[in-house]
Structure formats: structure tokens, C-alpha cells
Design a protein around this motif. Structure first.
Motif, mmCIF file in Angstrom:
data_model
loop_
_atom_site.group_PDB
_atom_site.id
_atom_site.type_symbol
_atom_site.label_atom_id
_atom_site.label_comp_id
_atom_site.label_asym_id
_atom_site.label_seq_id
_atom_site.Cartn_x
_atom_site.Cartn_y
_atom_site.Cartn_z
ATOM 1 N N ARG A 238 0.786 -1.419 -0.138
ATOM 2 C CA ARG A 238 -0.190 0.044 -0.244
ATOM 3 C C ARG A 238 0.844 1.366 -0.010
ATOM 4 N NH1 ARG A 238 -2.090 3.482 -0.963
ATOM 5 N NH2 ARG A 238 -4.204 4.527 -0.453
ATOM 6 N N VAL A 239 2.028 1.197 0.915
ATOM 7 C CA VAL A 239 2.797 2.333 0.954
ATOM 8 C C VAL A 239 3.491 2.524 -0.421
ATOM 9 C CG1 VAL A 239 4.951 3.476 1.962
ATOM 10 C CG2 VAL A 239 2.966 2.437 3.496
ATOM 11 N N GLY A 240 4.024 1.363 -1.164
ATOM 12 C CA GLY A 240 4.530 1.474 -2.331
ATOM 13 C C GLY A 240 3.771 2.243 -3.484
ATOM 14 N N LYS A 241 2.250 2.178 -3.280
ATOM 15 C CA LYS A 241 1.536 2.570 -4.052
ATOM 16 C C LYS A 241 1.292 4.146 -3.969
ATOM 17 C CE LYS A 241 -1.288 -0.764 -4.572
ATOM 18 N NZ LYS A 241 -2.360 -2.008 -4.742
ATOM 19 N N ILE A 242 1.618 4.586 -3.163
ATOM 20 C CA ILE A 242 0.984 5.900 -2.501
ATOM 21 C C ILE A 242 0.833 7.015 -3.804
ATOM 22 C CG2 ILE A 242 1.776 8.079 -1.513
ATOM 23 C CD1 ILE A 242 2.522 6.611 1.195
ATOM 24 N N LEU A 243 1.948 7.086 -4.668
ATOM 25 C CA LEU A 243 1.923 8.132 -5.708
ATOM 26 C C LEU A 243 1.119 7.622 -6.693
ATOM 27 C CD1 LEU A 243 5.707 9.188 -5.929
ATOM 28 C CD2 LEU A 243 3.756 9.987 -4.485
ATOM 29 N N ASN A 244 0.444 6.397 -6.821
ATOM 30 C CA ASN A 244 -0.346 6.087 -8.055
ATOM 31 C C ASN A 244 -1.715 6.638 -8.049
ATOM 32 O OD1 ASN A 244 1.730 4.604 -8.815
ATOM 33 N ND2 ASN A 244 0.984 2.615 -8.514
ATOM 34 N N LEU A 245 -1.958 7.253 -6.663
ATOM 35 C CA LEU A 245 -3.285 7.968 -6.680
ATOM 36 C C LEU A 245 -3.676 8.687 -8.148
ATOM 37 C CD1 LEU A 245 -5.804 8.813 -4.641
ATOM 38 C CD2 LEU A 245 -4.175 10.526 -3.799
ATOM 39 N N PHE A 246 -4.631 8.157 -8.623
ATOM 40 C CA PHE A 246 -4.914 9.194 -9.870
ATOM 41 C C PHE A 246 -6.372 8.707 -10.463
ATOM 42 C CE2 PHE A 246 -4.612 9.020 -14.599
ATOM 43 C CZ PHE A 246 -4.681 10.312 -14.958
ATOM 44 N N LYS A 247 -6.691 7.711 -10.884
ATOM 45 C CA LYS A 247 -7.902 7.368 -11.454
ATOM 46 C C LYS A 247 -8.806 7.800 -10.797
ATOM 47 C CE LYS A 247 -6.267 4.221 -15.103
ATOM 48 N NZ LYS A 247 -6.340 2.880 -15.289
ATOM 49 N N GLN A 248 -9.113 7.516 -9.512
ATOM 50 C CA GLN A 248 -10.050 7.894 -8.591
ATOM 51 C C GLN A 248 -10.360 9.430 -8.601
ATOM 52 O OE1 GLN A 248 -9.523 7.753 -4.538
ATOM 53 N NE2 GLN A 248 -11.637 7.984 -3.913
ATOM 54 N N VAL A 249 -9.113 10.074 -8.444
ATOM 55 C CA VAL A 249 -9.275 11.716 -8.332
ATOM 56 C C VAL A 249 -9.795 12.200 -9.692
ATOM 57 C CG1 VAL A 249 -7.950 13.447 -7.841
ATOM 58 C CG2 VAL A 249 -7.375 11.668 -6.614
ATOM 59 N N PHE A 250 -9.134 11.476 -10.540
ATOM 60 C CA PHE A 250 -9.402 12.126 -12.263
ATOM 61 C C PHE A 250 -11.141 11.719 -12.335
ATOM 62 C CE2 PHE A 250 -9.925 11.711 -16.648
ATOM 63 C CZ PHE A 250 -9.133 12.690 -17.136
ATOM 64 N N VAL A 251 -11.613 10.689 -11.911
ATOM 65 C CA VAL A 251 -13.113 10.429 -12.384
ATOM 66 C C VAL A 251 -13.831 11.220 -11.418
ATOM 67 C CG1 VAL A 251 -14.927 8.797 -12.339
ATOM 68 C CG2 VAL A 251 -12.416 8.298 -13.328
ATOM 69 N N LEU A 252 -13.503 11.580 -10.159
ATOM 70 C CA LEU A 252 -14.491 11.838 -9.142
ATOM 71 C C LEU A 252 -14.272 13.523 -8.767
ATOM 72 C CD1 LEU A 252 -14.412 9.347 -6.204
ATOM 73 C CD2 LEU A 252 -16.065 9.341 -8.225
#
Lengths: 312, 282
Positions: A238-252
Motif C-alpha cells: 500500500r505504501v509503495g502505491k502512494i503516488l499511484n493515486l490518480f484514476k479515482q481523483v481524475f474521475v470523481l
């Protein structure tokens, strides 16, 4: 592999390889097909990363040149980039802080249930949202929380308040991102933990009961202790994926709430795709990839320290 | 074993909390489902419409706005899933073979693509260079292999005892034949898992569609849905009566949901096995 004298090994290995190649041509053809896909669609695009060191997109195509680290230096001078970096870490931090423990607690609670049809029923429905796209999740919660003529407006009327347009409010958008993330993924996490609980040796519980352990002690000393390694591994992933935060923000999110919700990759989308400053956006992407890779490697190294074996 | 008072109180709270949690997961979906069967312009919360009507569905079918995106979504998901499943099997088989020279290296390359994530920009440039913009092939090819699915399948193939294909090899069977007639039939549960993962991924795809597709006639359901509800665009269909547009919105949510819900029982059956095989140790 067995160790043989150096002089004998080389020729026999080579001819063995050749024999194998002739005998099992099909195997290599399959490997070739699959790895060609990796070459074209995964590794070749990576080559384009050198564009991060050019001014492509900022000057006419004929004047494109290498500008070294200028794009990266510029990044940190741009307030929007710094904001997106901060937002990425901040929203991810909130998600982990609030969202990470929930599936663990819920799997323990679910494990305590003795009425099997209720247990099975709950298990069945809690991960339905995990398979819905962010668009559908967004659609559902935009409809539920619409400012007028909606369950949201209805609740506000009951409380005698003016309804809030949650999705358009700077103060609430991060909270909504965290909440919808939990809504979509907590059930799925619960099922993963529950599956790990099922694999704990049942004789451990029998032994504990013989020793007079109550249910709380069993949960703490056996169930949770048995989950420890899975928890550590999932936390690290989970920590390794911190920066992958994208699609949710892009869509919502919509531009109205960009301030508190703009993250690294939505910023890269705006600069790279919409404004076509490709060199600059590539610098953002490369920065994200390098920091992301470091996070993965550091957390994986930590995991090895903790538990002698990594995730990869 | 008799329960103590404390345990009884705990149990009540436990069922209450978990029950509420489970309800939170499905009640919003049921609410929207009832909206599609209700002609009531008042959208107050309820789970059963005051009057059940099929008007909304009839209207959506007659009006035809959803037909094209629906067919596009189906086409993309079906073609993409079969392409991905084939390609993934074809690569997982050699990677699972313990005698393959350089096997460790190739497996390392696969893991590398999981660890290095440059995002959408390099792939966007590739799709542009390959002149695949505005084709579904851009989406199908870029989504060709999911490395996690590949690792799942490879691990499963590895667990099949080798003696099973040794005799076939002695009989002179080709590798392709061994894959198709021995390995794949033995791997049904994991293939089903991966089939479902790919299908759900293609069906739910949104970002790549708007990245690679600019031709509106090629938009999928997910794109239409976000335009209507989150961006609040009227999709070029100007209705004097806004409730008509609202009807289309809610119906679209359900249409986008239905295939996932239809697959859900199968997802459940194979999914826990699948994630247990692959999630913890890649």
C-alpha cells in the motif's frame, strides 16, 4: 544446478541449449510473442522518458533541444506542482490512516460471527463495490449527494439545515475521496484478511481454549498474530502505491475543487495532454516514477528486514 | 459453551456494525435501481418505488442514446478479454517452464514493469506514434497483459506436475498442443478468475478511453455515464423536461452495473482462490 568442472561445462551446456531449442521451438515462439508485447507496450514507451530532459512542447518542433534538468528545477518553482505533490501525499496518508485498519477490524469481527447465514450474507455483499468502476461509484454518490432533490437534501431538510453540495466543496472533497475509497475497497480487503484467517491452524485455537484463553485472548494472540505477516505485506504494498493515486481523483473530481484534490498525475494530465507541454509533463511522470520506485524498494527492503522475505 | 453477558453484548454490537457496513454497500445501489422503475420526479430516499413502471427503460430504448455506447462497451470488453486471455496464457506457459533458459531474467522484466510506473504519458505517445488513436485496438493492445494476472497464471502453471506433459512430449506433441490440450484444461479455475479480472477491467475502463478515443461515436458507457452525471453535460440531447434526462442517467448507472452484478457470483466463486494464490507472494 549442479557444479561441474569449468572446462567441461561450457560446450555441453551450449549444445544442450541448442538441442532444447530445436526440440521445443514452440516454447520459444510463445516466449517471443509475449515478450514482444512487453517490449513494445511496456519497455519501448519507457525510452520516451528522455523527453523529460528536452523542451518538447515549449518551443516549435524545429527548435527542440536538450535542456538538462531544467524541467525538474522548474517543477519545484511551480506552485501547482508543489500543491499536487502535497495533495498526493496528504490524501494517500489519510486513506492509509483511516482506510487501512478497517478491513483488519472487520475481518476479525466477521470471524467472530457464529450465525452462519448472516456471516455468509455479509461476506457476499461487502465486496460488490470493489468490482464497480470509479465512474459508477462516482455516479452513485453524485446522485446520493446531489444538492437538490436527493437523499442528501432530504436528510438536510430533516435536520433543518441547508443541503451541502458535497462534491463541489473544497473542505469536503478529500474526505469524500477517502470515504469512497473505503466504500469501494474495504470489503475486498476484509475478504483477503478473512481468507488468511481461515488458513490459521485450528488446533492453535483448541490448544488456547484448553489453556483457558477467552475469545478476546484468542483473537489477540492467535488470529491477529497469525495475520501479522499478511498485514505487514499489504501495508508495504500500500505504501509503495502512494503516488499511484490518480484514476479515482481524475474521475470523481471536477475543476471546482482542484485546489485540495489536484494530485501529481492529474497535474501531469493537464500539462501533458491538455496543454501539450509534453517535456514538462514527462518530467512530472519521471519524478513520480522515481519516487514511487524508491518507495517500493525501501518498503520492500524493510519487509525483508522484518520478515526475511520480500514481496517480489 | 455458554456465552457470558459481555460476549452477548459484543455479539449484538458485532452484528449491528457489520450489518450496517454491509447495508451501506448495497443500499445506494438499490436506491438507484428503484429510481429506474419509478416515474416519480421526487427523488426522496426509498427502496421500493411508489408505483412500479417500465416507462424509463422503454423511453431509453426508444430514445436510443444508450444503444451505441452499450454496443461499444460490449465489443471492447469481449474482444479485449479474449485477446488478453490468449496473450497472457501464451506468455505464462514458457515463463512457468523451469527449463527455459533465461527464465529468471524474463520474470524479472515482468516484475520490473510493476515496479516502474511512469503513468499514462509514454503509452499515450506510443499509441499516437503507432497511429492507433481512435481505434479500439489501442485499448486492447495497451491492456494486452496485466502483469499481476500473468504472475497468477504462471504460478498456477508451475504447480502442475511436469510428468503430465512429459509423456506427451515423448509422443512428439508440440508445445502449443500441450498448452491447449493439457495445461489449459487443468487450469480452469485460474483461467476463470483471470477471465473475470480482464472482463471487469475492460468493462470498467474509463481513462484510457478518453485518452485514446476522441470520436464520440466510439465512446463507451463509462464515458457517457461520467459526462452525464459528474460533468453534468446534456449529451447533445436537449430535453425540455429535465426529468427525462434524469431517467436516462439512472438507467445508465444500472446498465453499466448489470454485467458486473451478473458476473458477481462467478467472481465470488473463483476470486478468493485467485487472490490467495497470487496476492501475497507474487
Amino acid at each position: 544446478m549442479t557444479v561441474s568442472p569449468a572446462g567441461l561445462e561450457a560446450p555441453s551446456r551450449k549444445s544442450k541449449l541448442l538441442d532444447q531449442f530445436k526440440m521445443r521451438k514452440g516454447l520459444f515462439v510463445m516466449l517471443l510473442i509475449g515478450m514482444t508485447w512487453y517490449l513494445i507496450f511496456q519497455f519501448y514507451p519507457m525510452v520516451k522518458v528522455y523527453w523529460a530532459f528536452t523542451n518538447i512542447g515549449q518551443v516549435p518542433p524545429s527548435k527542440v533541444s536538450f535542456i538538462g534538468f531544467a524541467n525538474f528545477i522548474k517543477l519545484f518553482k511551480v506552485a501547482q506542482f508543489r500543491r499536487s505533490l502535497w495533495n498526493t501525499f496528504y490524501i494517500s496518508f489519510l486513506k492509509i490512516l483511516i482506510g487501512f485498519p478497517i478491513p483488519i477490524i472487520f475481518s476479525l469481527l466477521l470471524n467472530e460471527m457464529r450465525i452462519s447465514f448472516l456471516k455468509r450474507g455479509i461476506q457476499t455483499v461487502i465486496y460488490v463495490p470493489h468490482f464497480l468502476s470509479w465512474v459508477v461509484v462516482g455516479a452513485i454518490w453524485y446522485i446520493m449527494l446531489a444538492p437538490i432533490n436527493s437523499p442528501n437534501a432530504q436528510v438536510a431538510a430533516l435536520l433543518g439545515k441547508r443541503p451541502v453540495f458535497w462534491w463541489a466543496a473544497d473542505r469536503y472533497i478529500r474526505g469524500l475521496l477517502v470515504a469512497t475509497d473505503i466504500w469501494r475497497n474495504a470489503g475486498y480487503g476484509t475478504i483477503i484478511y478473512l481468507a488468511s484467517i481461515m488458513s490459521i491452524d485450528p488446533t492453535l485455537y483448541e490448544a488456547a481454549i484448553m489453556d483457558g484463553a477467552n475469545r478476546w485472548q484468542q483473537t489477540w494472540h492467535i488470529t491477529l498474530a497469525g495475520l501479522k505477516s499478511v498485514i505487514v505485506i499489504l501495508f508495504i504494498l500500500r505504501v509503495g502505491k502512494i503516488l499511484n493515486l490518480f484514476k479515482q481523483v481524475f474521475v470523481l473530481t471536477t475543476p471546482i475543487v482542484r485546489g485540495p484534490s489536484d494530485v501529481l498525475m492529474t497535474y501531469a494530465y493537464r500539462t501533458g495532454i491538455q496543454q501539450m507541454q509534453i517535456g514538462y509533463a514527462m518530467a512530472v511522470s519521471l519524478f513520480k516514477a522515481v519516487v514511487g520506485l524508491s518507495l517500493v524498494l525501501i518498503t520492500n527492503w524493510l519487509a525483508k528486514k522484518i520478515k526475511e522475505e520480500g514481496v517480489f | 459453551m455458554k456465552e457470558t453477558r459481555g460476549q452477548k453484548i459484543f455479539n449484538v454490537f458485532n452484528y449491528l456494525i457489520m450489518g450496517l457496513f454491509a447495508l451501506t454497500m448495497i443500499v445506494p445501489i438499490l436506491y438507484i435501481l428503484q429510481l429506474t422503475f419509478s416515474g416519480d420526479p421526487n427523488l426522496d430516499f426509498r427502496l421500493i418505488p411508489k408505483k412500479i413502471t417500465l416507462y424509463n427503460y422503454k423511453f431509453v430504448i426508444k430514445q436510443g442514446l444508450l444503444l451505441r455506447p452499450l454496443l461499444n462497451s460490449i465489443y471492447l470488453s469481449v474482444t479485449g478479454t479474449f485477446f488478453s486471455l490468449t496473450l497472457t496464457s501464451v506468455l505464462a506457459y514458457p515463463l512457468a517452464d523451469k527449463q527455459l533458459p533465461g527464465r529468471r531474467f524474463f520474470n524479472f522484466l515482468v516484475v520490473l514493469t510493476i515496479m516502474i510506473n511512469l503513468g499514462f504519458l509514454p503509452k499515450y505517445l506510443l499509441v499516437r506514434d503507432l497511429r492507433l488513436m481512435n481505434t479500439y485496438w489501442s485499448l486492447i493492445l495497451v491492456g494486452g497483459i496485466n502483469s499481476f494476472n500473468l504472475i497468477l497464471l504462471r504460478n498456477y502453471f508451475q504447480s502442475i506436475p511436469e510428468e503430465l506433459f512429459d509423456s506427451a512430449r515423448i509422443d512428439g506433441a508440440s508445445e502449443m498442443k500441450i498448452l491447449i490440450s493439457i495445461v489449459l484444461p487443468l487450469s480452469f479455475p485460474i483461467l476463470a478468475t483471470i477471465f473475470l479480472f480482464y472482463f471487469v477491467a475492460f468493462w470498467n475502463e474509463y481513462f484510457n478511453v478518453i485518452l485514446y478515443i476522441t470520436d464520440h461515436t466510439k465512446y463507451t458507457l463509462q464515458v457517457i455515464l461520467r459526462s452525464m452525471i459528474i460533468l453534468e453535460e446534456d449529451m447533445g440531447a436537449s430535453f425540455a423536461d429535465t426529468t427525462l434526462l434524469d431517467n436516462i442517467k439512472y438507467t445508465t448507472v444500472i446498465v453499466a452495473l448489470v454485467p458486473i452484478l451478473a458476473l458477481y457470483p462467478f467472481l465470488q466463486r473463483y476470486f478468493t482462490k485467485g487472490i490467495m494464490l497470487g496476492s501475497v507472494k507474487g
